[in-house]
Design a protein around this motif. Structure first.
Motif, short mmCIF file in Angstrom:
data_model
loop_
_atom_site.label_atom_id
_atom_site.label_comp_id
_atom_site.label_asym_id
_atom_site.label_seq_id
_atom_site.Cartn_x
_atom_site.Cartn_y
_atom_site.Cartn_z
N MET A 118 0.84 -1.20 0.00
CA MET A 118 0.00 0.00 0.00
C MET A 118 0.87 1.25 0.00
O MET A 118 0.52 2.25 -0.63
N GLN A 119 2.02 1.21 0.69
CA GLN A 119 2.95 2.34 0.68
C GLN A 119 3.40 2.64 -0.75
O GLN A 119 3.43 3.81 -1.17
N LYS A 120 3.73 1.59 -1.50
CA LYS A 120 4.19 1.79 -2.88
C LYS A 120 3.08 2.35 -3.76
O LYS A 120 3.33 3.19 -4.63
N ASP A 127 2.76 10.74 -5.72
CA ASP A 127 4.08 11.29 -6.05
C ASP A 127 4.76 11.85 -4.80
O ASP A 127 5.13 13.03 -4.74
N CYS A 128 4.92 10.98 -3.80
CA CYS A 128 5.57 11.36 -2.55
C CYS A 128 6.39 10.18 -2.06
O CYS A 128 6.27 9.07 -2.61
N CYS A 140 12.28 4.42 -3.77
CA CYS A 140 10.92 4.97 -3.75
C CYS A 140 10.37 4.92 -5.17
O CYS A 140 11.11 5.15 -6.14
N ASP A 141 9.08 4.60 -5.31
CA ASP A 141 8.46 4.43 -6.62
C ASP A 141 7.94 5.74 -7.22
O ASP A 141 7.44 5.75 -8.35
N ALA A 142 8.03 6.83 -6.49
CA ALA A 142 7.50 8.11 -6.99
C ALA A 142 8.42 8.68 -8.06
O ALA A 142 9.64 8.50 -8.03
N THR A 143 7.84 9.40 -9.02
CA THR A 143 8.62 10.00 -10.10
C THR A 143 9.48 11.16 -9.60
O THR A 143 10.50 11.50 -10.21
N CYS A 144 9.08 11.76 -8.48
CA CYS A 144 9.85 12.89 -7.95
C CYS A 144 11.15 12.43 -7.28
O CYS A 144 12.02 13.26 -6.98
N CYS A 150 10.86 15.28 -3.59
CA CYS A 150 9.67 14.68 -2.98
C CYS A 150 9.32 15.32 -1.64
O CYS A 150 10.19 15.79 -0.91
N THR A 151 8.04 15.28 -1.34
CA THR A 151 7.55 15.69 -0.02
C THR A 151 7.08 14.42 0.71
O THR A 151 6.72 13.43 0.08
#
Length: 203
Positions: A118-120, A127-128, A140-144, A150-151
């Motif tokens: 769920m975190q992913k 995008d965090c 981390c899987d976010a694009t940022c 990232c925030t």
């Protein structure tokens, strides 16, 4: 025949349970669709939604069969189960509407720590990265993450959590009153005679 009679009560109960059937199938379909297209990778979340949808479907089918056949036993069990669901759902909806900011943040952190999948999902969709503080030494899987801009996810989640809890609480509260309506209709319908049959018979 005036509303409140045998035919009207039967029709109202059938319509209510048909609505429950459609809602349950919608829940199962949305959960399966989300899993199929990879929107939700957590099997436990998908399984929980499908289980709730299947339970509602079974209860609705029992109520529908009881209404169509004027079956005393089915209607009795339908009333009991629906009343228990009403108590549980009413309690949950009140809790959602009354939860404080501190309790909300604690619940969000507990939920975040329980499921890595769920975190992913949240990191990808919002995008965090991470919950309270971004750690660029981990993946981390976010694009940022590649840009290191990232925030923390807690800031974004908390911005929507209050509105989401009030929305869920309001919808849950609305449906809980339809359930108590179903209990009342089933109770009334059980004690009515079908005047199209032998007027002296109680079926």
């Amino acid at each position: 025949m005036a509303c409140g009679g045998f035919v009207c009560s039967k029709t109202s109960l059938c319509i209510l349970n048909l609505i429950y059937v459609m809602v349950s199938l919608l829940m199962i379909g949305v959960a399966a669709w989300g899993k199929w297209f990879g929107l939700v990778s957590s099997f436990s979340v998908m399984a929980a939604v499908i289980a709730v949808g299947f339970f509602l479907f079974v209860v609705a089918i029992v109520g529908l069969c009881g209404a169509v056949k004027h079956h005393q036993v089915l209607l009795f069990f339908y009333m009991i189960v629906l009343f228990l669901v009403f108590v549980l759902q009413f309690s949950v909806s009140c809790a959602c509407l009354a939860v404080s900011k501190e309790q909300q943040n604690l619940l969000l952190e507990i939920g975040w720590n329980k499921s890595e999948s769920m975190q992913k999902d949240l990191e990808r969709s919002l995008d965090c990265c991470d919950f309270l503080k971004v750690n660029y030494n981990e993946s981390c899987d976010a694009t940022c993450f590649e840009k290191q801009t990232c925030t923390p996810c807690s800031e974004i989640i908390q911005a929507y959590a209050d509105d989401a809890l009030h929305f869920v609480g309001g919808i849950s509260l609305f449906f809980s009153f339809t359930e108590i309506l179903g209990v009342w209709l089933a109770y009334r319908y059980r004690n009515l005679k079908d005047h199209r049959q032998n007027p002296g018979a109680f079926v």
